[in-house]
Structure formats: structure tokens, C-alpha cells
Design a protein around this motif. Sequence first.
Motif, PDB file in Angstrom:
ATOM      1  N   HIS A  41      27.644 -23.663 -20.186  1.00 40.30           N
ATOM      2  CA  HIS A  41      27.942 -25.003 -19.740  1.00 40.30           C
ATOM      3  C   HIS A  41      27.050 -26.023 -20.250  1.00 40.30           C
ATOM      4  N   GLN A  57      33.702 -30.653 -16.707  1.00 34.72           N
ATOM      5  CA  GLN A  57      33.300 -29.254 -16.334  1.00 34.72           C
ATOM      6  C   GLN A  57      33.364 -28.958 -14.931  1.00 34.72           C
ATOM      7  N   TYR A  72      31.748 -21.052 -14.851  1.00 35.85           N
ATOM      8  CA  TYR A  72      31.994 -22.301 -15.452  1.00 35.85           C
ATOM      9  C   TYR A  72      33.111 -22.589 -16.358  1.00 35.85           C
ATOM     10  N   PHE A  74      36.255 -25.726 -18.020  1.00 40.72           N
ATOM     11  CA  PHE A  74      36.528 -27.034 -18.310  1.00 40.72           C
ATOM     12  C   PHE A  74      38.079 -27.113 -18.116  1.00 40.72           C
ATOM     13  N   LYS A 120      33.516 -23.016 -22.615  1.00 39.40           N
ATOM     14  CA  LYS A 120      32.794 -23.923 -23.363  1.00 39.40           C
ATOM     15  C   LYS A 120      33.114 -23.462 -24.864  1.00 39.40           C
TER      16      LYS A 120
END
Length: 637
Positions: A41, A57, A72, A74, A120
Amino acid sequence: MVKSAPPPIASRKPSKVEGLKERSNFLREPVATEILEDTTHFSEDAVQILKFHGSYQQDNRDNRVKGQEKDYQFMLRTKNPGGYVPPQLYLVLDRLADEYGNHTLRATTRQGFQLHGILKKNLKAAIAAIIKSMGSTLGACGDLNRNVMAPPAPFKNKLEYQYAWEYANNIAELLTPQTGAYYEIWLDGEKAISAEENPEVKAARQRNGTGTIFHDAEEPIYGTYYMPRKFKACVTVPGDNSIDLYTQDLTLVVITNDEGELAGFDVFAGGGLGRTHNKEETFARTADPICYVAKEDVYDLVKAIVATQRDYGDRTDRRHARLKYLIHDWGVDKFRLVVEEYFGKPVEPFKPLPEWKYRDFLGWNEQGDGKLFLGISIDNGRIKDEGNFQLKTALREIVEQYNLPIRLTGNHDAILYDIEPDNKQAIEEILNSRGVVTNPGQIDQLARYSMACPALPTCGLAITESERAIPGFLERIHTLLDKVGLKNEHFVVRMTGCPNGCARPYMAELGFVGSAPESYQVWLGGSPDQTRLAEAYIDRLHINDLETFLEPIFVFFKKSRKKGESFGDFCNRVGFEAIREFANSYKPRTVGGVGKARHRITVRDDVYDVLKEAADRQGKSMTDLVDEALKLYLKAE
């Protein structure tokens, strides 16, 4: 007159985000550094700048485990002026959804796509693939102009629609960030091959003399600080409100002469729906008519409006930073005068317009050049394969086989167009074999006109469910309408998981806005054509009380409506006082005289007010609170 920074406000510091923008070197840092780091992240500072590049995010709250790092991921959002998605771009997005995402595509309420679930480590590859396929995510989020909307119907024989698409593209181009950060970070500095920039738009971006641009700056229109908050624009044609024109910061309406040629544009400004619960200084607002502008001056006027908001918008309080608050605080007349200073001359009076109507363009239609277009209803915009319903596979097959472009709608549906009549049957068969209904008459009418935001589990702002909850809500509303004798009635229902209003619930006839876990603020009285704001009727309704709450309102509607009157128009006409009075004296029905009726008791008005306040404070329904109190009281006795 040259503006260089927001006017100073005594004893008020700019918000933290203003400092981040200033230090970002025109949106480069800290994203450029952190994208190279082997982490799951970004830092909080990088997250704010990442938004300008088209990504949020998020973390999947369904997968949270105590003591472990957040899950995490996106969200990527594309920028598609007028909802235009070329076939090669659609196929790449479809592939990316499977390769890096959660195997779904989400059509947004602003005519773009969202990809969810990207890690990510795959973010750069995903954005690069979109850019190389003639797409973009730049400016799909962040404090600048967002996706420019336009009516999605691909009428080739109606010049006003052609003008709307052309100028949606041109305004998007005019207000696109000029920083090199986007291509440096995601394509290692290699600018993607794209269509030649419109020379008229390019000249307009550099033209100055009245303070609309910063000379010799990397961002001539936005400057170092960009906008105080998001800025939303659309271009439409008289009478076509398929894009919720009253909710936009800036709306241009195509005005043609007697020969059908473009003469200029009517201009609305100051719409916006985001608000915060229990903060009366934040509110939803509809746009005001501002002026008319000739076509040769339209880019200069757009720049003048953007510059006014850029230089005078509130940069200390992000809740008060949208253009709607500036116009509300100043009034339309003062706003118009300041815009004229930037414009360099007086503006012309607003021209009369016909009544606005909402259309969704579903089903098969002629586009005016011998070809066809097909509007496909997508429940909550979610393109997916699930059991026998395989919309994602069907669309991929059709786009691959027939190389068809797509126009996304403002109601998160999709339009396939440029279809040869000889291919109609084959396309119909592909869709039907995958469980996709193409006849608007066979689509559930409540679902057809409804919208919901994604909300849980990925949106960090969500208070409660929306996309996952609305199908159940609509089913229960159907059952209730049938019970009270309104079986075929339908109206605009919209739901959001928080008060930011992404699915525009404040314009709905019946709007649900997340206010606590499993509870919603309820808005009533918007119009079927989205030309009037609804009003908040109740601040917190628990999902278990939906039927008890809506039944008396629906019965009152049935008994007292005028011929042909819609639900939203009825609520607006009779007013909330009359609705509450009827609801308070209403005795619940049972079907056929049998069934379990809900017992009702009456309390004094002063007790009711105290009870309601306590229920809101504790996040409970009044029914549950009374039940608990009575049980404790009787037990003590």
C-alpha cells in the motif's frame, strides 16, 4: 487581472491536501517514489495524490482479520468523455478485470468504468495497458475536472447530439491536466500515441489576458494547487436529462439556429450532491441558470468559471470547497459578475429551454444512418458472470465478434452501437443464451430506474451496504406495492452507503442514504425526470422497519394521488406534514383479512420527540427501543 493563489482568509490555514498538492511537483510525488517500493500500500500522503491519477486505495472490509494487515487493494477509474468506450479498450478492461481485478467491471454513474481488487504490484501494468489502448485514468478522481458527461444515445441524424459529443470531448481535452507526471510514472515517460490535439482547444488553453491561466506554468489552467475540490461537467441537448444536469458543477446545453447549426450554449452552474450527516452547513444543491455563450467563446467562458472556482473556492474546509457553496454564499448575480471579469466582457442572457425529460435508451433503436443501437440494462452497473447470468462473457463475445463501440450511460447501463441490421438476430441470440434480457418491457421496472453505489466492502467511506442491499430492498418494495394494490407502480429509487451521494439519491423519488450500520436516511419527493431535489423525511430507518415505514406512505399515495401523478411528484405536492399525519393514524393492513398484523400504540408528541432523539443517538429503530424499555419496565414491576 492575474490571479496566482487563493485569496487569503484571515486566521484560516489551507487544508492539509493543499500542502500535499503544492509539494507534489505537479502530481509526481510521493507516488513516483512509492510505486517502486515493494509494499502492499501507499502512505496517506501518496494516497491523496494517487487519486489524481485515477485510483483509490481501498481495503476489503469483508476480509479484515484482527491483528493482521488490511486487505489492501486498488480501484481504478477510467475517464471516458460522453461515455465513449472503443472496442479495443473495452476488451482490455475485460481482460484486466480477470487478470488483476475481481472478475467484474463496474459501469459508473458518470459514464466511466471502475476496476476493483487490483493489487499495488499490478497497478502500473494495469494503468499502462489502459493508456496503450487509447484509454485514460488521469483526472478520473482528484481535485480537478472529472469525466465530462453527455447523452449516450448515438443518434447519427440529430446534429445536436453530435455537437454534445464533440464538445464533451473538447471540454475534457481543455481541462485535462498537462503535467507530465502521468506518463512518467505509468509509462516510464513514454507518451502514448493518441489522436492529434484539437488546435482550437490547444489555443484556448493558452489564451489569456483576464487571469484565467498561469503563464509559463506546467499547469496553465490549474496552477500549483489544482482545484479546491472535484469539478464535474456535462454537455447535453435541450430536453435530454439522461445525465442529471442539475447535479453538475457546470452544464452546457447545445443551442442550434434555425438551420440546425450550432450557435452556442446555455450555461448552468453550481450543482452538487455531496453532504455530511448532522452538518447543516453541507447540503445537496441543484445548478442555477447562469447565461448563454456563443460557440466561439465557449472555451473562454468555461475557463472563466473554472478560474473563479479555482481562485475563490474554499481551500481551508474541504466540506465547503465545491462550486455550489461559492455560488450559494455569493448569490448568482455576484458569481456572474466575477465570471465576467475573467471572461473579459458581459455574458448574454440565458435562452428559453423546453421541459427536461429522463430517457435511458434501453432496447433496440435506430440510430439514424441505417444502423442500430442496443441499450442494455445492467443491475447497479456490475458487469459480471454469475450462474446462468453471464453478461460479462456475452459483452466480450459481441465486442470481439462485431468490433462494436460502447457508450456508457449516466444510469450505469451500456449501449452497443453501429450495429448492422443483419447482425441483430445473432447479437440477440448471444445475449439471450447468456441470460441477458434485451426487451425493456421484460426488465423489472423498479430495478430499471434504480441506482446504487458500490459501498461495502471496498469503499472506505461506506457506513452501510448499498449495491449488495438494493436488490433485497426492491424485492420488498415490490411485495409491499402488490399488497397495497399498486402492483405495476414504479419510480426512481437510489441508494448510497454514505451521504456523499455518488448514486445521486437526493434527486430520486425515493432515496436511501446510509446513516448507520443497517440504517438509512430516507429522502422523498424528487421528480421522475431528476429536475427537483428530494428532501430528508427521516434520519434513520433500520432495514427491519422498511415495510412498516413505507406501507402508510404507499397507501396514502394510492388514495390521494392525482391521475397519472408519480410517487415523487405526489410526495412533493402534498408535503411531509400531510404524509406524517396520515402515517401516524394509519392502521396496518393484512392480506385477505388474515396474516400477522403489527400492533401499534400511540404516544404523546413530546414523548415521540424524545424517543426519536434517543433512537437516533443509539442507532436503533424506535420500535426496538420501545420494546426494550417496556420489557425492562414490566420486568421491574
